[in-house]
Design a protein around this motif. Structure first.
Motif, PDB file in Angstrom:
ATOM      1  N   HIS A  73      13.401   3.647  35.515  1.00 19.65           N
ATOM      2  CA  HIS A  73      14.863   3.571  35.659  1.00 19.65           C
ATOM      3  C   HIS A  73      15.537   3.575  34.292  1.00 19.65           C
ATOM      4  CE1 HIS A  73      18.352   1.367  37.973  1.00 19.65           C
ATOM      5  NE2 HIS A  73      18.830   2.106  36.981  1.00 19.65           N
TER       6      HIS A  73
ATOM      7  N   ASP B 216      22.196   5.641  42.117  1.00 19.55           N
ATOM      8  CA  ASP B 216      22.269   4.467  41.232  1.00 19.55           C
ATOM      9  C   ASP B 216      23.597   4.363  40.505  1.00 19.55           C
ATOM     10  OD1 ASP B 216      21.139   2.116  39.969  1.00 19.55           O
ATOM     11  OD2 ASP B 216      21.349   3.279  38.147  1.00 19.55           O
ATOM     12  N   GLY B 217      24.061   3.130  40.409  1.00 17.19           N
ATOM     13  CA  GLY B 217      25.425   2.846  39.966  1.00 17.19           C
ATOM     14  C   GLY B 217      26.228   2.365  41.159  1.00 17.19           C
TER      15      GLY B 217
ATOM     16  N   HIS C  29      20.310   1.290  44.692  1.00 19.36           N
ATOM     17  CA  HIS C  29      21.088   0.304  43.929  1.00 19.36           C
ATOM     18  C   HIS C  29      21.706  -0.596  44.998  1.00 19.36           C
ATOM     19  CE1 HIS C  29      24.165  -0.793  40.707  1.00 19.36           C
ATOM     20  NE2 HIS C  29      24.750  -1.225  41.818  1.00 19.36           N
TER      21      HIS C  29
ATOM     22  N   GLU D 200      15.845  -1.112  43.414  1.00 18.18           N
ATOM     23  CA  GLU D 200      16.087  -1.172  41.978  1.00 18.18           C
ATOM     24  C   GLU D 200      16.537  -2.570  41.559  1.00 18.18           C
ATOM     25  OE1 GLU D 200      19.075   1.800  41.345  1.00 18.18           O
ATOM     26  OE2 GLU D 200      17.741   3.442  41.857  1.00 18.18           O
ATOM     27  N   HIS D 201      16.307  -2.881  40.306  1.00 22.02           N
ATOM     28  CA  HIS D 201      16.779  -4.109  39.633  1.00 22.02           C
ATOM     29  C   HIS D 201      17.032  -5.291  40.564  1.00 22.02           C
ATOM     30  CE1 HIS D 201      20.509  -2.066  40.726  1.00 22.02           C
ATOM     31  NE2 HIS D 201      20.467  -1.259  39.695  1.00 22.02           N
TER      32      HIS D 201
ATOM     33  N   ASP E 107      16.364  -0.095  33.138  1.00 21.46           N
ATOM     34  CA  ASP E 107      17.781   0.194  33.417  1.00 21.46           C
ATOM     35  C   ASP E 107      18.538   0.419  32.100  1.00 21.46           C
ATOM     36  OD1 ASP E 107      20.143   0.729  34.689  1.00 21.46           O
ATOM     37  OD2 ASP E 107      20.419  -1.278  35.534  1.00 21.46           O
TER      38      ASP E 107
HETATM   39 ZN   LIG Z   1      21.700   0.333  39.380  1.00 20.29          ZN
END
Ligand SMILES: [Zn+2]
Length: 418
Positions: A70, A161-162, A188, A222-223, A288
């Motif tokens: 990522h 993502d975002g 995300h 993710e994250h 990230d």
């Molecule tokens: Zn993200």
């Protein structure tokens, strides 16, 4: 300065790295490592190879090179923040030889031409292997699906993502299509309508685990930043749901304060995330890496330029303090992300790709803006002293970074430093 020397007079066959401590997910010993034709060919003590280039390791620690699931390289579209050349240089400076890059570029990567542009540019720079993600929805607008069929051969996963995909029926259609195409959905996980960040994450993780369970589509979360998400993912893994997940270095190590999405978390949560990483419920560390200009950061742009500090930060804060052993960290930064991406990397067994890093475990250094090769200087670590600097990065037997200098295509090949 001659940093490599040559044994014998013949044409070099490969790269011999001598006098190192070799550590991967299942071994830890002192010796040498030899790479030939891009692959690890031998490991052992006192290796003698005629006609090899020799990189004296000087007692440093040799690990498999890292794999990032990522990162944001901002190319096409935002060269003032980063581009594929500067992102690649930052990656090898941080010890990464394979990087998955996110699709929220300008234009976004919602069609195959953007993915091939990224890969061709990375190949020309000659430092890393770049794996694009494609968007789930057209323009990352969350409304209609992107050209998923056209993208699939060029990408490892689909991600907006975002932003998370909020509309349940759009998400369902995406999971079905991705399952048919054999590509994961990387989410995300954040419902913007819920202003408790942990709950905003958990609601979407919970929905996506249900969609993965029903459609058979692989989900990559993710994250991860909440204990509730870890519990949901852990239970789903026990049930055999095809799910993997990542955590960032900053969600493991940094106090809240700096603006990041999802927000940084207090110590009790960090400790639970670390325990989940050590046990394997969280599969991987992903950076990230989110470079911004100083002006954008001042306006509140979320994110940390983190691909160069990932290993030193984790090494200094977690390994040196005895909270995580080095082998577990190597599994999380190399072996497991390599398996998720389907790469022949991440361990030091003969036959694996000759991608390794040499680390200075004990020498202290200071993070400065000049030290970062990324155009993004947005990190709260500026001015901090860390240990665990990546001294050299080798990709398929070629030295691509040595002591802060990079050696890509423009620099001929690593023999220019013989
Ligand atoms: Zn993200």
């Amino acid at each position: 300065m001659r940093l490599l020397r040559r044994t014998g007079q013949g044409v070099s066959k490969g790269l011999l790295i001598t006098n190192v401590r070799l550590v991967d997910g299942h071994s830890d010993f002192r010796g040498d490592l030899y790479i030939e034709d891009g692959l690890i060919s031998a490991v052992g003590r006192g290796l003698r190879i005629p006609d090899a280039d020799v990189l004296p390791g000087g007692g440093r620690t040799l690990l498999p090179a890292f794999v990032d699931l990522h990162a944001h390289f901002r190319d096409p579209g935002y060269p003032e923040k980063e581009d594929i050349e500067s992102g690649s240089a930052a990656a090898v400076h941080g010890g990464y030889t394979a990087v998955a890059v996110m699709a929220n570029t300008n234009p976004v990567c919602d069609r195959p031409e953007i993915a091939t542009y990224m890969q061709e540019k990375a190949a020309r720079a000659g430092l890393i292997e770049l794996y694009p993600l494609g968007t789930i929805t057209r323009g990352i607008a969350g409304e209609e699906l992107s050209n998923m069929d056209g993208l699939a051969p060029h990408i490892w996963a689909f991600s907006d993502d975002g932003r998370g995909v909020e509309r349940p029926n759009v998400a369902l259609l995406a999971f079905r299509r991705a399952a048919a195409l054999g590509r994961p959905i990387a989410e995300h996980s954040e419902y913007r309508g819920i202003d408790d960040p942990a709950l905003a994450e958990e609601v979407m993780v919970n929905r996506d685990l249900l969609l993965a369970r029903r459609t058979g589509c692989a989900l990559h979360v993710e994250h991860v930043s909440s204990v509730g998400s870890v519990e949901l993912i852990s239970a789903a893994k026990r049930d055999g749901v095809p799910v993997t997940c990542e955590v960032t270095p900053h969600h493991l190590c940094l106090e809240p304060g700096y603006i990041v999405n999802p927000p940084l978390v207090p110590r009790e949560v960090r400790e639970r995330l670390l325990a989940a990483l050590a046990s394997g419920v969280i599969d991987a560390v992903a950076t990230d890496h989110a470079p911004h200009t100083a002006a954008d950061k001042e306006k509140g742009a979320p994110g940390i330029s983190g691909i160069e500090t990932a290993f030193p930060l984790l090494h200094s804060r977690l390994v040196r303090t005895g909270q995580l052993d080095l082998q577990s960290l190597v599994r999380a930064m190399a072996a497991r992300p390599a398996r998720i991406l389907g790469l022949n990397k991440g361990s030091l067994e003969p036959g694996r790709d000759g991608d390794v890093v040499l680390i200075e475990e004990d020498e202290e250094f200071t993070v400065t803006e000049d030290w970062l090769l990324s155009r993004g200087k947005n990190t709260p670590l500026i001015g901090q002293r860390l240990r665990g600097r990546v001294w050299a990065t080798v990709r398929r037997g070629q030295v691509v970074h040595l002591d802060g200098k990079t050696f890509g295509r423009d620099f001929d090949d690593h023999r220019s430093i013989v």
